[in-house]
Design an enzyme around this catalytic site. Structure first.
Site, short mmCIF file in Angstrom:
data_model
loop_
_atom_site.label_atom_id
_atom_site.label_comp_id
_atom_site.label_asym_id
_atom_site.label_seq_id
_atom_site.Cartn_x
_atom_site.Cartn_y
_atom_site.Cartn_z
N CYS A 293 0.67 -1.03 0.35
CA CYS A 293 -0.12 0.11 0.02
C CYS A 293 0.81 1.37 -0.11
O CYS A 293 2.04 1.26 0.42
CB CYS A 293 -1.45 0.17 1.68
SG CYS A 293 -2.40 -1.05 1.41
N ARG B 12 3.76 -0.15 -5.49
CA ARG B 12 2.74 -0.91 -3.48
C ARG B 12 1.38 -1.57 -3.54
O ARG B 12 1.19 -2.50 -2.67
CB ARG B 12 3.53 -0.01 -3.53
CG ARG B 12 4.73 1.17 -2.68
CD ARG B 12 4.95 2.76 -1.70
NE ARG B 12 4.94 1.59 -0.33
CZ ARG B 12 6.00 0.86 0.42
NH1 ARG B 12 6.96 1.41 0.06
NH2 ARG B 12 5.82 0.39 1.22
N TRP C 159 -2.83 -2.48 -1.38
CA TRP C 159 -2.65 -3.76 -2.18
C TRP C 159 -3.81 -4.80 -0.74
O TRP C 159 -3.01 -5.09 0.30
CB TRP C 159 -1.85 -4.06 -1.53
CG TRP C 159 -1.01 -5.72 -2.86
CD1 TRP C 159 -0.77 -6.22 -3.45
CD2 TRP C 159 -0.97 -6.33 -1.73
NE1 TRP C 159 -0.88 -7.36 -3.98
CE2 TRP C 159 -0.27 -7.54 -2.47
CE3 TRP C 159 -0.70 -7.35 -0.34
CZ2 TRP C 159 -0.72 -9.05 -2.27
CZ3 TRP C 159 -0.59 -8.36 -0.04
CH2 TRP C 159 -0.61 -9.19 -0.32
N ASN D 205 -0.79 1.98 6.11
CA ASN D 205 -0.25 1.28 5.24
C ASN D 205 0.52 -0.31 6.76
O ASN D 205 0.73 0.38 7.25
CB ASN D 205 0.63 1.74 4.09
CG ASN D 205 1.90 0.79 3.64
OD1 ASN D 205 1.75 -0.48 3.33
ND2 ASN D 205 3.06 1.41 3.59
N GLY D 206 -0.06 -1.10 6.05
CA GLY D 206 1.07 -2.20 7.14
C GLY D 206 -0.19 -3.35 7.54
O GLY D 206 -1.50 -3.38 6.93
N GLU E 184 15.56 -16.84 -12.10
CA GLU E 184 14.75 -15.71 -12.59
C GLU E 184 13.94 -15.63 -13.28
O GLU E 184 13.00 -14.84 -13.50
CB GLU E 184 15.78 -14.37 -12.20
CG GLU E 184 15.74 -13.54 -12.49
CD GLU E 184 14.64 -12.53 -11.92
OE1 GLU E 184 14.47 -12.96 -10.91
OE2 GLU E 184 14.22 -11.42 -12.47
N LYS F 213 10.39 -13.83 -13.77
CA LYS F 213 9.34 -12.90 -14.81
C LYS F 213 8.60 -12.94 -15.35
O LYS F 213 7.46 -12.39 -15.85
CB LYS F 213 10.75 -12.72 -15.35
CG LYS F 213 11.29 -11.10 -15.45
CD LYS F 213 11.54 -10.54 -14.56
CE LYS F 213 11.33 -10.55 -13.06
NZ LYS F 213 11.70 -10.28 -12.06
N GLU G 33 5.21 -14.27 -13.13
CA GLU G 33 4.55 -13.58 -12.55
C GLU G 33 4.38 -11.60 -13.80
O GLU G 33 3.11 -11.36 -13.57
CB GLU G 33 5.82 -12.43 -12.15
CG GLU G 33 6.00 -11.28 -12.51
CD GLU G 33 7.81 -10.52 -11.72
OE1 GLU G 33 7.35 -10.50 -9.69
OE2 GLU G 33 8.82 -10.84 -11.27
N HIS H 102 13.88 -36.66 -12.67
CA HIS H 102 13.13 -37.16 -11.54
C HIS H 102 11.82 -37.41 -10.86
O HIS H 102 11.64 -36.99 -9.79
CB HIS H 102 14.05 -37.36 -10.31
CG HIS H 102 15.96 -37.42 -10.70
ND1 HIS H 102 16.10 -39.00 -9.93
CD2 HIS H 102 16.65 -37.06 -10.75
CE1 HIS H 102 17.46 -39.32 -10.49
NE2 HIS H 102 18.27 -37.87 -11.35
N LYS I 188 5.00 -4.34 -5.41
CA LYS I 188 6.94 -4.06 -5.61
C LYS I 188 6.97 -4.22 -4.50
O LYS I 188 8.58 -5.15 -4.38
CB LYS I 188 6.86 -3.17 -6.40
CG LYS I 188 8.53 -2.69 -6.35
CD LYS I 188 8.99 -1.72 -7.73
CE LYS I 188 10.57 -2.44 -7.86
NZ LYS I 188 10.73 -3.43 -8.70
C1 G6P Z 1 8.64 -8.18 -4.70
C2 G6P Z 1 9.22 -7.38 -5.61
C3 G6P Z 1 10.28 -9.14 -6.01
C4 G6P Z 1 11.05 -8.33 -5.38
C5 G6P Z 1 11.12 -8.62 -4.38
C6 G6P Z 1 12.13 -8.75 -3.36
O1 G6P Z 1 8.16 -9.74 -4.61
O2 G6P Z 1 8.10 -7.65 -6.91
O3 G6P Z 1 10.38 -7.33 -7.89
O4 G6P Z 1 12.31 -9.15 -5.54
O5 G6P Z 1 9.96 -7.95 -3.38
O6 G6P Z 1 12.22 -7.99 -2.41
P1 G6P Z 1 13.28 -6.51 -2.57
O7 G6P Z 1 13.19 -5.02 -2.35
O8 G6P Z 1 13.67 -7.24 -1.11
O9 G6P Z 1 14.32 -7.19 -3.16
#
Ligand code: G6P
Length: 593
Positions: free
Chosen positions: A2, A27, A73, A99-100, A470, A474, A477, A493, A588
């Site tokens: 948020c 956020r 969020w 927020n929280g 990774e 990507k 998501e 396996h 994010k």
């Molecule tokens: C969220 C974001 C990711 C990020 C992760 C960890 O899930 O969408 O892109 O890798 O948080 O965040 P940080 O800020 O700790 O790298």
């Protein structure tokens, strides 16, 4: 998660808050709301949907000089109008955004608020009513807020308007970021520095367990013992245009394109001719340890695997990667002298912060590697290293991943004390990425071949497997296609049972030692109907390969091969018409555990 923004000053608060909220949408973006003071009355507008929709709801002419807003969020309660912030207390006096997560909100309800009616499913409404409860006992607003927050367990950044005195914004902060920025025309308070950029000259990042209030001219900050704290203002050197999309359709594409210049910037920041420029204390901290524990979440965790590789190969220090959310609740065997390294783009990820606090309390040193010097982790850690990637706005992380890996490579080289060709190799990697960007149309064509798939698999071995992790994250998501990464040797396996006719399997081949065996594993999937793709380093490529990655030093291959996968994810998602920068259900900065 948020995002919250408040503004008080001579500009139009509606514009200031809505623009700030739009900048904070990374956020969370399932609902948005705003409270504005007009003629000493508070007016509230809120709904499910994006800030753009809220802007339409706020299509009125009056000008306000005080406002608070929220982009959500959802944690407690589905995204809908009722659960959207701001929330108001039962008698309508206290208006609040949060927020929280208030972990003990149920207990607060039955301890203090049996007489109150709750309209939403949120934990936040409890806080608004708790302030009212204490205020009804004769407390002034500041004391009522202090008594309320003293009862709260969990994380919160709160902004509150008291309708009886709507010339102040009250705030409180614990475990989730809150920053106050000062400009000649007024004061902005927000979850991030971005809404401050371009108009505030100075800012202060608030400490946990602080609260206070702002007026147009003044900021008053207190600790939970009600003692006023002096403000340590810092200069804010951010311009608004640093947060635009430029000529790109999406932030993600812009951020992918920034990667070569970020590598060059890191060279400038961390190299003094051929010598690495990192504080001797940080080097000593790592040299003195017997084990490195790398702690992170999401993409940062996948970058940590490369860090492990560098510290073990170059420094001979055993290293282990921990998922922060698991480490918070487990007690690993800690032997001798460990050092904890935390990788986090935002520096605000709740699980990583919780682990950092846990192990710092036990006396273990911490090094935070983040993209934000103003972040909680940078502030809390014993040492901090900046990844200098510039603000990453797209929810799917790209440039932060490669910047984290580059900083870890530089750090490991510095600790090893070996003579290094790293600077030169990094420059070559930047050129290689530029070449990939020039050839991106080829990747768009591959995207067309996988856009209709329901499952996609990435396979590789060793450091290529870590890139696969990774790459799969990507793709899933932002395209919403189920994507998994497999160490190619493990396929037989069990996972190979998932291969059906036409399932795309993408092999990443950048390492001489494993190239041929990964290709053999790919043939095994092809024999079972898979549609195979190979992204291979030029030196080991074959004519039928689908994308040729320019040669770079083998240990830097991940920061180059990942760019192909980032672009593939980007194109698949755009072909599907998805909102690339704001994928569904994500945020994010994950500031709740
Ligand atoms: C969220 C974001 C990711 C990020 C992760 C960890 O899930 O969408 O892109 O890798 O948080 O965040 P940080 O800020 O700790 O790298």
């Amino acid at each position: 998660m948020c995002g919250i923004v408040g503004y008080i000053g001579s500009k139009d608060a509606k514009d200031m808050v809505l623009t700030g909220l739009q900048q904070l949408e990374y956020r969370g973006y399932d609902s948005a709301g705003i409270a504005l003071v007009h003629n000493q009355e508070v007016k509230i507008y809120k709904d499910q949907g994006r800030v753009e929709h809220l802007r339409e709801l706020c299509d009125f002419a009056f000008c306000s000089h005080l406002g608070i807003g929220h982009t959500r969020w959802a944690t407690h309660g589905v995204p809908n109008k009722i659960n959207s912030h701001p929330h108001i207390s039962n008698n309508g006096r206290f208006v609040l955004v949060h927020n929280g997560v208030i972990e003990n909100y149920k207990k607060i309800k039955y301890t203090y608020l049996n007489e109150y009616t709750f309209y939403s499913e949120t934990d936040t409404e409890v806080v608004a009513n708790l302030i009212e409860y204490f205020s009804n006992q004769g407390k002034d607003t500041r004391d009522a807020i202090l008594m309320s927050i003293s009862e709260l367990e969990g994380s919160y950044a709160l902004l509150v308007i008291d309708q009886k005195d709507p010339n102040k914004i009250y705030f409180a902060k614990n475990k989730t970021p809150l920053i106050i920025g000062v400009a000649y025309d007024g004061v902005t308070i927000a979850s991030d520095v971005i809404p401050l950029a371009g108009h505030c000259d100075q800012y202060v990042g608030l400490e946990d367990k602080t609260f206070g209030y702002i007026t147009k001219e003044e900021i008053h900050l207190f600790n939970y013992f009600n003692k006023e704290i002096s403000l340590k203002m810092k200069n804010l050197d951010l311009k608004n245009n640093e947060f635009g999309k430029g000529d790109f359709d999406h932030f993600m594409l812009k951020e992918i394109h920034e990667q070569p210049s970020i590598i060059r910037h890191l060279i400038q920041e961390y190299f003094d001719k051929e010598k690495i420029n990192i504080s001797p204390e940080i080097i000593k901290c790592i040299k003195n340890c017997t084990k490195i524990n790398l702690v992170a979440c999401g993409t940062s965790m996948y970058a940590s695997y490369m860090a492990k590789y560098y510290f073990e190969k170059l420094c001979n220090i055993p290293s282990e990667v921990f998922v922060a959310s698991e480490l918070v609740y487990s007690s690993p065997l800690i032997l001798d002298k460990p050092c904890f390294i935390y990788l986090s783009q935002s520096g605000e990820t709740a699980d990583s912060i919780a682990v950092m606090k846990k192990f710092m309390d036990k006396g273990y040193p911490s090094i935070a590697i983040t993209n934000s010097v103003a972040s909680s982790m940078a502030h809390l850690a014993t040492y901090h290293l900046d990844i200098f990637a510039g603000k990453e706005i797209a929810v799917a992380s790209t440039k932060a991943y490669i910047a984290q890996i580059v900083v870890c490579a530089i750090l490991a080289k510095a600790v090893s004390g070996q003579k290094t060709n790293l600077k030169n190799n990094l420059s070559k990697a930047a050129l290689a990425i530029e070449k990939i960007l020039e050839d991106k149309i080829l990747i768009k064509n591959i995207a067309k071949e996988i856009v209709d798939a329901t499952n996609v698999f990435y396979i590789g071995r060793g450091i290529d497997y870590w890139v696969c992790l990774e790459a799969a994250l990507k793709l899933k998501e932002i395209s919403y296609i189920h994507t998994e990464a497999f160490s190619s040797g493990e396929l037989k396996h069990g996972s190979i049972a998932l291969i059906d006719r036409g399932v795309p399997v993408i092999a990443i081949c950048t390492q001489e030692g494993t190239n041929s065996i990964v290709r053999s594993n790919l043939i095994e999937t092809k024999s079972r109907g898979a549609k195979d793709f190979v992204f291979a380093m030029e030196s080991m490529s074959e004519p039928s390969d689908d994308f040729i990655i320019p040669n770079v030093a083998h240990y830097l291959a991940p920061i180059v091969s990942v760019v192909v996968c980032q672009l593939l994810a980007y194109y698949v998602a755009t072909l599907k018409g998805n909102d690339v920068d704001k994928p569904k259900n994500l945020a994010k900065s994950v500031t709740v555990e």
